[in-house]
Design an enzyme around this catalytic site. Structure first.
Site, mmCIF file in Angstrom:
data_model
loop_
_atom_site.group_PDB
_atom_site.id
_atom_site.type_symbol
_atom_site.label_atom_id
_atom_site.label_comp_id
_atom_site.label_asym_id
_atom_site.label_seq_id
_atom_site.Cartn_x
_atom_site.Cartn_y
_atom_site.Cartn_z
ATOM 1 N N ASP A 104 -8.471 1.272 -6.712
ATOM 2 C CA ASP A 104 -9.074 2.371 -7.496
ATOM 3 C C ASP A 104 -10.184 2.136 -8.672
ATOM 4 O O ASP A 104 -9.894 1.395 -9.769
ATOM 5 C CB ASP A 104 -8.087 3.474 -7.572
ATOM 6 C CG ASP A 104 -6.892 3.454 -5.914
ATOM 7 O OD1 ASP A 104 -7.308 4.928 -5.514
ATOM 8 O OD2 ASP A 104 -6.441 3.173 -5.999
ATOM 9 N N GLU A 164 0.976 -1.061 -0.325
ATOM 10 C CA GLU A 164 -0.526 -0.276 -0.005
ATOM 11 C C GLU A 164 0.780 1.476 -0.041
ATOM 12 O O GLU A 164 2.141 1.668 1.026
ATOM 13 C CB GLU A 164 -1.576 -0.229 0.800
ATOM 14 C CG GLU A 164 -2.159 1.386 1.940
ATOM 15 C CD GLU A 164 -2.645 1.258 0.145
ATOM 16 O OE1 GLU A 164 -3.910 0.721 0.151
ATOM 17 O OE2 GLU A 164 -2.063 2.191 -0.312
ATOM 18 N N ARG A 184 -14.051 -0.590 6.498
ATOM 19 C CA ARG A 184 -14.816 0.665 6.562
ATOM 20 C C ARG A 184 -14.674 1.231 4.919
ATOM 21 O O ARG A 184 -16.091 1.952 4.452
ATOM 22 C CB ARG A 184 -14.016 1.557 7.172
ATOM 23 C CG ARG A 184 -13.962 1.775 8.842
ATOM 24 C CD ARG A 184 -12.914 2.968 9.090
ATOM 25 N NE ARG A 184 -12.117 2.345 9.567
ATOM 26 C CZ ARG A 184 -11.639 1.788 10.627
ATOM 27 N NH1 ARG A 184 -12.116 1.312 11.816
ATOM 28 N NH2 ARG A 184 -10.123 1.380 10.817
ATOM 29 N N TYR A 185 -13.585 0.882 3.796
ATOM 30 C CA TYR A 185 -14.033 1.626 2.565
ATOM 31 C C TYR A 185 -14.992 1.274 2.214
ATOM 32 O O TYR A 185 -15.708 2.014 1.436
ATOM 33 C CB TYR A 185 -13.085 1.676 1.954
ATOM 34 C CG TYR A 185 -13.027 2.263 0.240
ATOM 35 C CD1 TYR A 185 -12.533 3.321 -0.094
ATOM 36 C CD2 TYR A 185 -12.455 1.594 -0.335
ATOM 37 C CE1 TYR A 185 -12.598 3.656 -1.123
ATOM 38 C CE2 TYR A 185 -13.344 1.675 -1.612
ATOM 39 C CZ TYR A 185 -12.820 3.202 -2.252
ATOM 40 O OH TYR A 185 -12.614 3.538 -3.753
ATOM 41 N N ASP A 230 4.537 0.745 -4.447
ATOM 42 C CA ASP A 230 3.515 -0.179 -5.482
ATOM 43 C C ASP A 230 3.420 -1.617 -4.867
ATOM 44 O O ASP A 230 4.732 -2.032 -5.823
ATOM 45 C CB ASP A 230 3.859 0.090 -7.038
ATOM 46 C CG ASP A 230 3.257 0.186 -7.905
ATOM 47 O OD1 ASP A 230 2.782 -1.564 -8.078
ATOM 48 O OD2 ASP A 230 2.895 0.569 -8.836
#
Ligand SMILES: C[S@@+](CC[C@H](N)C(=O)[O-])C[C@H]1O[C@@H](n2cnc3c(N)ncnc32)[C@H](O)[C@@H]1O
Length: 239
Positions: free
Chosen positions: A145, A96, A220-221, A123
């Site tokens: 993403d 991350e 949570r995301y 990455d």
């Protein structure tokens, strides 16, 4: 290609593929978080500098892990920490580049004395390129993403070359879980995996992708529900 488009690899000056993540900095870390980042992160960090497709991931752990799992973009680390605690005899590598997320992971690892996690604060593709063939048992790509504008689709993590890398590092029978709440990214990912000879989709019925798998850990995301559809869970196996 502009300078901003290119991803500078963490291990040198060479430029890698397009950047797939957004911001890496957020709120300043607290003094306690910064201390843990300085003192603890180096203990779990992975050194790739002497490795190009020859790093055996089980050697990163002290306990000869029964399986090695790999999470790309662990965000707030709820899934990473939860899976590591459920599977103490496995080793889990989490990647991350968002520092606040890394700080959360480091804090949880330290507070809970977790021994079976290794981290890369950048990455995930740096580590995948360093890993030896047929060396991972499982890869998680949870709510990556979405880059939902068509002009940004080239930044999505799921690309043909990326699936070739995943196929190289996964053992035969190894699994990949991809989850998203963006319908177009679900379609995109399914199309790319289905076009690959290396992967088979394990779903037999709609509930297999519509209902969260039993071993899923909600983050949570995910709870924010920022996408345009309910979460879709796609599980693939390397054939
Ligand atoms: C939308 S967030 C989801 C976080 C987490 N997986 C969850 O479900 O809560 C996607 C995360 O993936 C990370 N990311 C994107 N590209 C990445 C890459 N190439 N390697 C590692 N992490 C990446 C981003 O920094 C971001 O934190």
């Amino acid at each position: 290609m502009t300078g901003e488009d290119k991803h500078k690899k963490s291990n040198g000056s060479e430029f890698g593929p397009l950047r797939t993540f957004g911001r890496t900095g957020g709120r300043p870390l607290s003094a306690r978080q910064q201390k843990l980042m300085d003192e603890e992160l180096p203990k779990y960090a992975i050194d790739t500098k002497d490795h190009k497709a020859n790093l055996a991931p089980d050697t990163l752990f002290t306990h000869s892990p029964r399986e090695v799992w790999f999470e790309i973009g662990f965000g707030g680390a709820e899934h990473l920490i939860g899976q590591a605690q459920k599977h103490p005899d496995f080793g889990i590598i989490g990647c991350e580049p968002f520092l606040e997320g890394v700080a959360k992971a480091v804090t949880q690892i330290w507070e809970n004395k977790i021994k079976n996690i290794r981290l890369h604060a950048d990455d995930a593709r740096d580590i995948l390129d360093a890993l030896s063939d047929n060396s991972l048992d499982r890869v998680f790509i949870m709510f990556p993403d979405p880059w939902h504008k068509a002009k940004h689709h080239k930044r999505r993590l799921i690309q043909v070359e990326f699936l070739q890398t995943l196929a190289r590092v996964l053992k035969k029978g190894g699994q990949v879980r991809f989850a998203t709440d963006w319908a177009n990214y679900a379609d995109w990912a399914l199309e790319k995996f289905e076009a690959s000879d290396d992967f088979e989709w394990t779903a037999n019925q709609a509930d297999d992708w519509r209902i969260p798998p039993e071993d899923h850990i909600t983050t949570r995301y995910q709870m924010k529900g920022l996408g345009d559809c309910k979460p879709v869970f796609l599980d693939f196996v390397k054939v």
